[in-house]
Design a protein around this motif. Structure first.
Motif, PDB file in Angstrom:
ATOM      1  N   ARG A   1       0.899  -0.960  -0.045  1.00  0.00           N
ATOM      2  CA  ARG A   1      -0.061   0.113  -0.099  1.00  0.00           C
ATOM      3  C   ARG A   1       0.760   1.288   0.101  1.00  0.00           C
ATOM      4  NH1 ARG A   1      -3.517   1.422   5.250  1.00  0.00           N
ATOM      5  NH2 ARG A   1      -1.253   1.972   6.008  1.00  0.00           N
ATOM      6  N   THR A   2       0.366   2.125  -0.733  1.00  0.00           N
ATOM      7  CA  THR A   2       1.179   3.490  -0.846  1.00  0.00           C
ATOM      8  C   THR A   2      -0.132   4.578  -0.829  1.00  0.00           C
ATOM      9  OG1 THR A   2       2.897   2.641  -2.182  1.00  0.00           O
ATOM     10  CG2 THR A   2       2.623   5.141  -1.894  1.00  0.00           C
ATOM     11  N   ILE A   3       0.381   5.670   0.318  1.00  0.00           N
ATOM     12  CA  ILE A   3      -0.534   6.928   0.135  1.00  0.00           C
ATOM     13  C   ILE A   3       0.159   8.021  -0.005  1.00  0.00           C
ATOM     14  CG2 ILE A   3      -2.042   8.037   1.645  1.00  0.00           C
ATOM     15  CD1 ILE A   3      -2.683   5.689   3.129  1.00  0.00           C
ATOM     16  N   THR A   4      -0.333   8.705  -1.132  1.00  0.00           N
ATOM     17  CA  THR A   4       0.667  10.013  -1.557  1.00  0.00           C
ATOM     18  C   THR A   4      -0.289  11.229  -1.360  1.00  0.00           C
ATOM     19  OG1 THR A   4       1.935   8.674  -2.890  1.00  0.00           O
ATOM     20  CG2 THR A   4       2.037  11.035  -3.321  1.00  0.00           C
ATOM     21  N   PHE A   5       0.182  12.320  -0.828  1.00  0.00           N
ATOM     22  CA  PHE A   5      -0.684  13.545  -0.968  1.00  0.00           C
ATOM     23  C   PHE A   5       0.090  14.399  -2.203  1.00  0.00           C
ATOM     24  CE2 PHE A   5      -0.286  18.139   0.192  1.00  0.00           C
ATOM     25  CZ  PHE A   5      -1.546  18.421  -0.023  1.00  0.00           C
ATOM     26  N   HIS A   6      -0.740  14.871  -2.955  1.00  0.00           N
ATOM     27  CA  HIS A   6      -0.282  15.774  -4.119  1.00  0.00           C
ATOM     28  C   HIS A   6      -0.898  17.154  -4.183  1.00  0.00           C
ATOM     29  CE1 HIS A   6      -3.732  14.689  -6.445  1.00  0.00           C
ATOM     30  NE2 HIS A   6      -3.576  13.542  -6.087  1.00  0.00           N
ATOM     31  N   SER A   7      -0.061  18.028  -4.549  1.00  0.00           N
ATOM     32  CA  SER A   7      -0.540  19.293  -4.702  1.00  0.00           C
ATOM     33  C   SER A   7      -0.178  20.141  -5.804  1.00  0.00           C
ATOM     34  CB  SER A   7      -0.199  20.245  -3.182  1.00  0.00           C
ATOM     35  OG  SER A   7      -0.560  21.702  -3.376  1.00  0.00           O
ATOM     36  N   GLN A   8      -0.563  21.216  -6.325  1.00  0.00           N
ATOM     37  CA  GLN A   8      -0.128  21.800  -7.500  1.00  0.00           C
ATOM     38  C   GLN A   8      -0.867  23.197  -7.167  1.00  0.00           C
ATOM     39  OE1 GLN A   8      -2.123  19.726 -10.828  1.00  0.00           O
ATOM     40  NE2 GLN A   8      -2.819  21.646 -11.405  1.00  0.00           N
TER      41      GLN A   8
ATOM     42  N   ASP B   1      -4.256  45.084 -18.888  1.00  0.00           N
ATOM     43  CA  ASP B   1      -4.304  43.526 -18.811  1.00  0.00           C
ATOM     44  C   ASP B   1      -4.450  42.948 -20.292  1.00  0.00           C
ATOM     45  OD1 ASP B   1      -3.537  42.955 -16.214  1.00  0.00           O
ATOM     46  OD2 ASP B   1      -5.668  43.964 -15.726  1.00  0.00           O
ATOM     47  N   LEU B   2      -3.817  41.881 -20.457  1.00  0.00           N
ATOM     48  CA  LEU B   2      -3.879  41.166 -21.852  1.00  0.00           C
ATOM     49  C   LEU B   2      -5.541  40.339 -21.464  1.00  0.00           C
ATOM     50  CD1 LEU B   2      -0.452  40.131 -22.755  1.00  0.00           C
ATOM     51  CD2 LEU B   2      -2.292  41.354 -24.158  1.00  0.00           C
ATOM     52  N   PRO B   3      -5.977  39.797 -22.435  1.00  0.00           N
ATOM     53  CA  PRO B   3      -7.381  39.266 -22.570  1.00  0.00           C
ATOM     54  C   PRO B   3      -7.228  37.833 -22.367  1.00  0.00           C
ATOM     55  CG  PRO B   3      -6.993  39.808 -24.724  1.00  0.00           C
ATOM     56  CD  PRO B   3      -5.754  40.396 -24.012  1.00  0.00           C
ATOM     57  N   ARG B   4      -8.254  37.006 -21.924  1.00  0.00           N
ATOM     58  CA  ARG B   4      -8.218  35.585 -21.855  1.00  0.00           C
ATOM     59  C   ARG B   4      -6.978  35.157 -20.910  1.00  0.00           C
ATOM     60  NH1 ARG B   4     -10.001  37.321 -26.156  1.00  0.00           N
ATOM     61  NH2 ARG B   4      -8.317  37.072 -27.399  1.00  0.00           N
ATOM     62  N   ILE B   5      -6.698  35.629 -19.711  1.00  0.00           N
ATOM     63  CA  ILE B   5      -5.487  35.061 -19.178  1.00  0.00           C
ATOM     64  C   ILE B   5      -5.879  34.245 -17.869  1.00  0.00           C
ATOM     65  CG2 ILE B   5      -3.548  35.597 -17.581  1.00  0.00           C
ATOM     66  CD1 ILE B   5      -3.195  36.139 -20.393  1.00  0.00           C
ATOM     67  N   SER B   6      -5.563  33.020 -17.793  1.00  0.00           N
ATOM     68  CA  SER B   6      -6.078  32.109 -16.906  1.00  0.00           C
ATOM     69  C   SER B   6      -5.755  32.618 -15.456  1.00  0.00           C
ATOM     70  CB  SER B   6      -5.415  30.602 -16.931  1.00  0.00           C
ATOM     71  OG  SER B   6      -4.130  30.527 -16.849  1.00  0.00           O
ATOM     72  N   PRO B   7      -6.992  32.347 -14.546  1.00  0.00           N
ATOM     73  CA  PRO B   7      -6.556  32.689 -13.064  1.00  0.00           C
ATOM     74  C   PRO B   7      -5.731  31.987 -12.431  1.00  0.00           C
ATOM     75  CG  PRO B   7      -8.758  31.564 -13.259  1.00  0.00           C
ATOM     76  CD  PRO B   7      -8.149  31.640 -14.788  1.00  0.00           C
ATOM     77  N   LEU B   8      -5.548  32.362 -11.270  1.00  0.00           N
ATOM     78  CA  LEU B   8      -4.737  31.561 -10.087  1.00  0.00           C
ATOM     79  C   LEU B   8      -5.353  30.419  -9.873  1.00  0.00           C
ATOM     80  CD1 LEU B   8      -2.693  31.316  -7.913  1.00  0.00           C
ATOM     81  CD2 LEU B   8      -4.163  32.625  -6.142  1.00  0.00           C
ATOM     82  N   ARG B   9      -4.798  29.233  -9.920  1.00  0.00           N
ATOM     83  CA  ARG B   9      -5.431  27.828  -9.663  1.00  0.00           C
ATOM     84  C   ARG B   9      -4.462  27.022  -8.688  1.00  0.00           C
ATOM     85  NH1 ARG B   9      -5.648  24.237 -15.118  1.00  0.00           N
ATOM     86  NH2 ARG B   9      -3.271  24.943 -14.999  1.00  0.00           N
ATOM     87  N   ILE B  10      -5.175  26.654  -7.699  1.00  0.00           N
ATOM     88  CA  ILE B  10      -4.470  26.075  -6.329  1.00  0.00           C
ATOM     89  C   ILE B  10      -5.235  24.583  -6.282  1.00  0.00           C
ATOM     90  CG2 ILE B  10      -4.107  25.852  -3.868  1.00  0.00           C
ATOM     91  CD1 ILE B  10      -4.172  28.823  -4.025  1.00  0.00           C
ATOM     92  N   GLY B  11      -4.535  23.393  -6.336  1.00  0.00           N
ATOM     93  CA  GLY B  11      -5.147  22.271  -6.187  1.00  0.00           C
ATOM     94  C   GLY B  11      -4.408  21.133  -5.253  1.00  0.00           C
ATOM     95  N   ALA B  12      -5.082  20.091  -4.629  1.00  0.00           N
ATOM     96  CA  ALA B  12      -4.687  19.114  -3.888  1.00  0.00           C
ATOM     97  C   ALA B  12      -5.202  17.940  -4.170  1.00  0.00           C
ATOM     98  CB  ALA B  12      -4.340  19.755  -2.247  1.00  0.00           C
TER      99      ALA B  12
ATOM    100  N   LEU C   1      -8.156  11.253  -5.452  1.00  0.00           N
ATOM    101  CA  LEU C   1      -8.997  12.276  -5.203  1.00  0.00           C
ATOM    102  C   LEU C   1      -8.104  13.751  -5.476  1.00  0.00           C
ATOM    103  CD1 LEU C   1     -11.701  13.646  -4.250  1.00  0.00           C
ATOM    104  CD2 LEU C   1     -10.633  13.407  -1.990  1.00  0.00           C
ATOM    105  N   ASP C   2      -9.139  14.418  -6.273  1.00  0.00           N
ATOM    106  CA  ASP C   2      -8.316  15.621  -6.898  1.00  0.00           C
ATOM    107  C   ASP C   2      -9.357  16.863  -6.605  1.00  0.00           C
ATOM    108  OD1 ASP C   2      -6.008  17.048  -7.541  1.00  0.00           O
ATOM    109  OD2 ASP C   2      -6.497  17.020  -9.558  1.00  0.00           O
ATOM    110  N   ILE C   3      -8.777  17.888  -5.835  1.00  0.00           N
ATOM    111  CA  ILE C   3      -9.560  19.129  -5.662  1.00  0.00           C
ATOM    112  C   ILE C   3      -8.767  20.355  -6.336  1.00  0.00           C
ATOM    113  CG2 ILE C   3     -10.861  20.624  -4.017  1.00  0.00           C
ATOM    114  CD1 ILE C   3     -10.889  18.203  -2.104  1.00  0.00           C
ATOM    115  N   ILE C   4      -9.322  21.086  -7.304  1.00  0.00           N
ATOM    116  CA  ILE C   4      -8.725  22.569  -7.664  1.00  0.00           C
ATOM    117  C   ILE C   4      -9.570  23.313  -7.675  1.00  0.00           C
ATOM    118  CG2 ILE C   4      -7.757  23.107  -9.965  1.00  0.00           C
ATOM    119  CD1 ILE C   4      -7.257  20.299 -10.770  1.00  0.00           C
TER     120      ILE C   4
END
Length: 726
Positions: free
Chosen positions: A603-610, A623-634, A647-650
């Motif tokens: 068994r392996t359990i891994t926490f990942h984040s971005q 500002d330039l158009p169509r710039i992606s917003p700040l994004r945080i995930g885990a 399981l992934d939450i962004i």
């Protein structure tokens, strides 16, 4: 251009006579064994600094013809795992024994480089999707497949079309490749034109961020997406016959898709066939927004066949022919008077080859050529509105030389020809032909724990059109230097500096007319000059141990950045946008983390984040158009024997840094779950997968989309599938 060609010719002459510089060539042999003394057959052995690969025989033996010197570093790959062995002394009168153990680091090779290289050895930021991860993330188009990778978003146009955006840069500044050559379609002309590369057929997708113009020209001033498949085999199947088949169903669009491939060989011949089919209905929207996204269905299919002749030294020559068909709707507002569909057809022919040690001083020559016949018609009901055609070909020749005083690299030539036309009531770009020629030199050398890469490239482009009195010819020059410092066994630090130039394309120079896909009246600008990007990339990576991470920081300053600016006028009921130039900057951060919380035999359990963030601004502060917003995930990854649950939450933040006449978008949260189960029998491997996306059924408005206000993303969806390999 003449100066660069002269330099290349002198350099090639120097290489051809380099045997006098590099010393005498001798034959050395070795044997690979495991720590338990077992002989290792079919292991790949390479002397670092030399791309010639040898495979061990049934007794673990291999043999090299190399320059006689004291010590070598060898790279041994066994079952996709790699080990490095430093200071190995070979002698011509004996067989050298090399004992290997399986590394805990799986090797991931990047093919969109002069020589296939490990991701961890790249000075620029690179992401590679393959295996189970790619199976789970595949979507109806390439952009959606990559949309949640750090630094990557998608300029979506419903489910039928979605072009990747890298660090806020999109369109013709992102080069989309198929096995190292351009897709040769019309996707860069407009965001509603689909990329012709099919994710279902991909074995690996490579994302190279930042200017990669040295290898691929001005079209790669923002980055490269390379889709890798096996349409032209480079090696014989180990088991004589190999294949895979996959079926999947997605609830939000009622997608039904199937794909299959088969690889075989006889004697020195290897062959490949594949095919796919996809059918979807209109996308189901989140419950808060109503029912379905009108006219968002897809019907697509395609097939490819390839054949290669492969020599014992791994030299090969192969050809392939592929056909791509896609009929999809352009999303429209509810009760729209007119629904538009695109019916796309593309036939493509490719040649690919490699020759090892063809003559003194050269260790490998690589050649690629692709030619296509692309056509799509925009159907307005039963009537044909506008017909787009793009007949194009591209060729690349790369000559990799033997190490010269520790420097290794390549000289290359790239040729592109494009015959583009748009005929109909809404043809906003006149017919044109574009010819381009690029030559480049890329070199690298290791200084103890530091690897240095340098290169230069010169391009020449000629544009012809009936709308021009004379042809337009311009030149561009690019240069870069980068370094990777492995200052600790587990850590590396890389810095890449690049100055890259891009010559304006026909759409930017010659557009004139209504462009309904972007809901604008577009005006080209014949006075546009080439744009230049000055880029700095800094990366810190930890790649061993229970905690692994990558932190990227970048700053890209554009001189004479080309963009569409609103004039405030209205023509044919559409706002008028004029192509213009102004200095601009793109800057940001990207972060990835994998932390093994628990690791046992079963068994392996891994926490990942971005997290990622990009800021795009003009020199005047706008500002330039169509710039992606700040994004945080885990998320949490749970692996137990043959089970895999992720399981992934962004969280996408609100985007209110907007250009003139652009609307802001609210934040939203995506909750996704992947579930895989693997089953192996004597002859076959099975993967059963379930992917649940947008479990909160949140309202998703993609800020990078041209039609974000009328085409939200899908609501809650469940994808079920099974893949079989043998």
């Amino acid at each position: 251009m003449r100066k660069i060609i002269t330099i290349l010719m002198l350099f090639a002459t120097f290489i051809a006579n380099s045997n006098n510089i590099s010393g005498q060539v001798n034959t050395f042999s070795g044997q690979i064994v495991l720590q338990n003394a077992s002989l290792v057959t079919n292991a790949k052995v390479r002397i670092v600094g030399d791309d010639i690969i040898k495979t061990t025989d049934e007794r673990g033996f291999f043999q090299f013809n190399v320059v006689n010197k004291t010590n070598y570093t060898t790279e041994v790959e066994v079952d996709s795992y790699i080990t490095n062995h430093k200071n190995i002394s070979f002698a011509s009168d004996k067989t050298t024994l090399i004992i290997v153990k399986r590394s805990d680091i799986e090797t991931i090779k990047v093919t969109a480089s002069v020589r296939d290289r490990d991701v961890l050895d790249m000075a620029i930021p690179v992401i590679v999707l393959s295996g189970e991860e790619l199976i789970n993330k595949r979507s109806t188009n390439l952009g959606e497949t990559l949309a949640q990778e750090p630094g990557v978003s998608v300029s979506s146009y419903g489910s039928g079309a979605g072009r990747p955006v890298i660090r806020g840069i999109s369109g013709s500044r992102i080069s989309i490749l198929q096995n190292g050559l351009g897709t040769l379609d019309a996707s860069s002309t407009s965001p509603d034109h689909a990329v012709s590369s099919e994710p279902l057929l991909a074995e690996q997708i490579e994302i190279l961020k930042g200017p990669v113009t040295l290898l691929y020209g001005g079209g790669a001033i923002g980055g490269v997406i390379n889709v890798v498949d096996n349409r032209i085999p480079e090696k014989l199947p180990e088991n004589g016959l190999e294949g895979a088949a996959e079926v999947r169903y997605a609830s939000a669009s009622e997608e039904k898709a199937a794909v299959a491939r088969l690889d075989g060989g006889f004697g020195q011949w290897a062959w490949h066939v594949d095919g796919y089919k996809r059918e979807t209905e209109d996308i189901t929207l989140p419950s808060a927004l109503g029912d379905e996204l009108s006219n968002s269905d897809i019907s697509a299919d395609g097939a490819t066949a390839g054949l290669s002749w492969i020599n014992e030294d791994q030299s090969f020559i192969g050809v392939s022919f592929g056909q791509y068909n896609n009929n999809y709707g352009l999303p429209a507002e509810e009760n729209a008077d007119e629904l538009v569909r695109l019916d796309v057809e593309q036939d493509r022919f490719d040649i690919k080859g490699a020759l090892f040690e063809p003559f003194t001083g050269v260790k490998k020559i690589k050649f690629r050529y692709g030619r296509n016949n692309y056509k799509h018609v925009e159907l307005e009901g039963e009537e044909i509105g506008t017909t787009f055609t793009n007949k194009a070909d591209e060729a690349r020749l790369e000559l990799l030389h033997i190490p010269l005083d520790g420097w290794q690299g390549a000289l290359g030539v790239q040729v592109n020809n494009r015959d583009f036309s748009a005929i109909g009531e809404e043809a906003f770009v006149p017919p044109s032909t574009t010819e381009s020629l690029g030559v480049f030199i890329v070199e690298e050398k290791s200084f103890n724990n530091v690897n240095v890469e340098v290169g230069i490239r010169s391009d020449k482009q000629t544009l012809n059109s009936d709308n021009l009195r004379n042809s337009l010819t311009d030149n561009a020059f690019s240069a870069s230097i980068g370094g990777l410092w492995k200052f600790h066994p587990s850590y590396s630090l890389s810095l890449a500096l690049a100055r890259a130039q891009r010559i304006p394309n026909a759409e930017e120079l010659l557009s004139y007319g209504p462009h309904l896909a972007t809901q604008s009246f577009e005006l080209g600008n014949i006075d546009l000059k080439k744009e230049s990007a000055n880029n700095i990339d800094l990366s810190l990576r930890k790649h061993q141990g229970d905690i692994k991470f990558t932190l990227n920081a970048f700053y890209n300053s554009f001189d004479q950045f080309i963009y569409e600016k609103s004039t405030g006028n209205v023509e044919d009921g559409l706002p008028v946008f004029q192509f213009t130039q102004e200095d601009a900057t793109f800057s940001g951060l990207e972060f990835e983390l994998d932390w093994v919380l628990s690791n046992s035999a079963s068994r392996t359990i891994t926490f990942h984040s971005q997290a990622d963030y990009v800021k795009g601004q003009l020199s005047n502060g706008g500002d330039l158009p169509r710039i992606s917003p700040l994004r945080i995930g885990a998320g949490i990854l749970y692996e137990m024997n043959d089970w895999f649950i992720d399981l992934d939450i962004i969280r996408y933040m609100k985007q209110d840094d907007i250009a003139d006449f652009e609307t802001s978008t609210d934040g939203y949260t995506l909750v996704n779950v992947d579930f895989n189960y693997q089953l192996s029998t004597e002859n076959n491997d099975y993967t059963f997968f379930i992917r649940a996306t947008n479990l909160l059924d949140d309202e998703v408005i993609n800020h990078t989309s041209f039609i974000k206000d009328i085409a939200p993303q899908a609501g809650r969806s469940l994808t079920l599938g099974m893949r079989m390999e043998f």
